[in-house]
Design a protein around this motif. Sequence first.
Motif, short mmCIF file in Angstrom:
data_model
loop_
_atom_site.label_atom_id
_atom_site.label_comp_id
_atom_site.label_asym_id
_atom_site.label_seq_id
_atom_site.Cartn_x
_atom_site.Cartn_y
_atom_site.Cartn_z
N ARG A 149 -8.98 108.53 11.41
CA ARG A 149 -10.16 109.38 11.27
C ARG A 149 -11.16 109.04 12.36
NH1 ARG A 149 -8.30 113.41 8.01
NH2 ARG A 149 -7.70 112.63 5.96
N THR A 170 -20.77 110.43 10.22
CA THR A 170 -21.32 109.38 11.08
C THR A 170 -20.21 108.70 11.87
OG1 THR A 170 -21.16 107.74 9.30
CG2 THR A 170 -23.25 108.93 9.50
N LYS A 171 -20.58 108.18 13.04
CA LYS A 171 -19.65 107.40 13.87
C LYS A 171 -20.41 106.20 14.40
CE LYS A 171 -16.34 107.82 17.68
NZ LYS A 171 -15.16 107.48 16.87
N ALA A 213 -14.36 109.73 12.32
CA ALA A 213 -15.72 109.50 11.82
C ALA A 213 -15.66 109.20 10.33
CB ALA A 213 -16.60 110.72 12.08
N THR A 214 -16.77 108.73 9.79
CA THR A 214 -16.92 108.48 8.36
C THR A 214 -17.65 109.66 7.73
OG1 THR A 214 -16.94 106.08 8.63
CG2 THR A 214 -17.96 106.95 6.63
N MET A 241 -14.18 109.73 3.49
CA MET A 241 -13.30 109.53 4.64
C MET A 241 -13.91 108.42 5.49
SD MET A 241 -11.98 112.61 7.11
CE MET A 241 -11.41 113.52 5.69
N ARG A 242 -13.08 107.46 5.92
CA ARG A 242 -13.61 106.31 6.64
C ARG A 242 -13.09 106.27 8.07
NH1 ARG A 242 -16.19 102.37 4.02
NH2 ARG A 242 -15.20 102.99 2.05
N GLU A 243 -13.98 106.00 9.00
CA GLU A 243 -13.66 105.95 10.42
C GLU A 243 -12.50 104.98 10.69
OE1 GLU A 243 -16.11 104.90 14.55
OE2 GLU A 243 -17.17 105.15 12.64
N ASP A 244 -11.53 105.43 11.49
CA ASP A 244 -10.36 104.67 11.95
C ASP A 244 -9.26 104.51 10.90
OD1 ASP A 244 -11.38 104.32 14.51
OD2 ASP A 244 -12.44 102.49 13.94
N GLU A 245 -9.52 104.91 9.66
CA GLU A 245 -8.46 104.83 8.67
C GLU A 245 -7.50 106.01 8.84
OE1 GLU A 245 -9.84 104.60 4.67
OE2 GLU A 245 -10.44 102.49 4.83
N THR A 267 -19.52 110.87 4.23
CA THR A 267 -20.13 110.35 3.01
C THR A 267 -20.85 111.48 2.28
OG1 THR A 267 -20.48 108.25 4.14
CG2 THR A 267 -21.66 108.57 2.07
N VAL A 302 -17.99 107.48 -0.22
CA VAL A 302 -17.33 107.61 1.08
C VAL A 302 -16.01 108.37 0.86
CG1 VAL A 302 -16.30 106.40 3.02
CG2 VAL A 302 -18.38 105.50 1.96
#
Length: 426
Positions: free
Chosen positions: A371, A343-344, A373-374, A323-327, A376, A321
């Motif tokens: 962020r 992905t979201k 979206a995530t 980049m992680r969503e909302d981080e 991977t 991973v």
Amino acid sequence: MQQPATLGKYTLTRKLGQGATSSVYLGFDPFARREVAIKVLKQEILNDPKMGKLYQRQLDNEASLAGKLSHPHIVAIYDAMIGDDASHIVMEYVSGGTLEKHSAPDNLLPIDRVVEYMFKCCRALNYAQFNGVIHRDIKPANMLLTEDGDIKISDMGAALLLDIEQTQISNIGSPGYMSPEQLRGEVLTHQTDIYSLGVVMYRLLTGHAPFHAQNLASLCQQVLHATPPPLRNLRPDIPPQLERVVMRAMHKDLQERYQNWKDFGSDLAALGRFEQRPLDINQTEKFTTLREMSLFRDFTDIELWEILRIGEWQQQPAQTVLMREDELGDVFYIIVDGSVSVTKNGRLLNLIRSDDCFGEMAYISGRAVPRSATVTAGTEVTVLKISPAQLAKLSDHCQLHFNQAFLRVMADRLRMADDRFAKLAN
């Protein structure tokens, strides 16, 4: 009680040494709370009608490197002040003296220690070359020892900076360590430093210079045409394979000499019994890869070298991973090889492949943002990670080309999104 002398914000503790062009003092930086070495130039030498311009160029070179070369085996230059009345350079203080004391037959270092030091110098000079610097004055007196027995290369005043327009000045260097092409006044590459480091190895391993002469003209003729005595004639316990490494580094023919620091360092590492960390991935290969990417089609070669200097080249396995969503985050990535999934809420939005980027919205926003979206790694992936703080150090033209590249990426993605909506509408 006499107050200690000061130079700007620095307290001068004592004089460490003096040469023809400068004096060096031990100083203290009260803000960084560290000891420093301060080289104070003799201002009259800059006005010398014969050599003044040469000294000024050397001073400008050293000052221009302040804060730019950060390597564990290069003496850091912290600060510089060049004025009409006074000039000084503030450097890292290294207290263990130079390797010069170990170049005499009665005070030689163990062979393994010499090999280790030279391997570390290869790493440092490979880094310097990557940052556009050729030293041009490699010799034991410019190699400093730390208190804990490590080594650092110093005195970048003779350095040739490859990323600026600069006329090469001949006769910079120490004749006994100068390469044949340097003596001939030819255009120099990093191979001149490889030759000089070979001479340093010869001296440290045997206690003798490879060439002996009664005068400078005779010495130059020997460097240009003579073959030095085999190292094992002077010190029989030198391994034959180490002798071959030294002689290859000192080869007069550039085609026969080591072509790069990676190969030189690798051969030394194979001989040493010390912690062997490989040299960085060949920077020329990285440059060639970026040059072939359409994302960088408008960038000049010099701008690509700028990017390689500030970016972090990473290889990550599949399913990492990135980049992680909302981080919160502000870095962005350029995909050099492989692909990533976006992905979201667990739903696949996009697949991004090589010659593309992700995370650029944080840079465009000018601040760290959550962020959306995530991201991977879908395969093993090679990426170039860049932070806005590092990007701000690039030249204005390079930053402009980044902005233009991001606009093209955004336009392409908007067009793709329009196509999807159009298909859904139908």
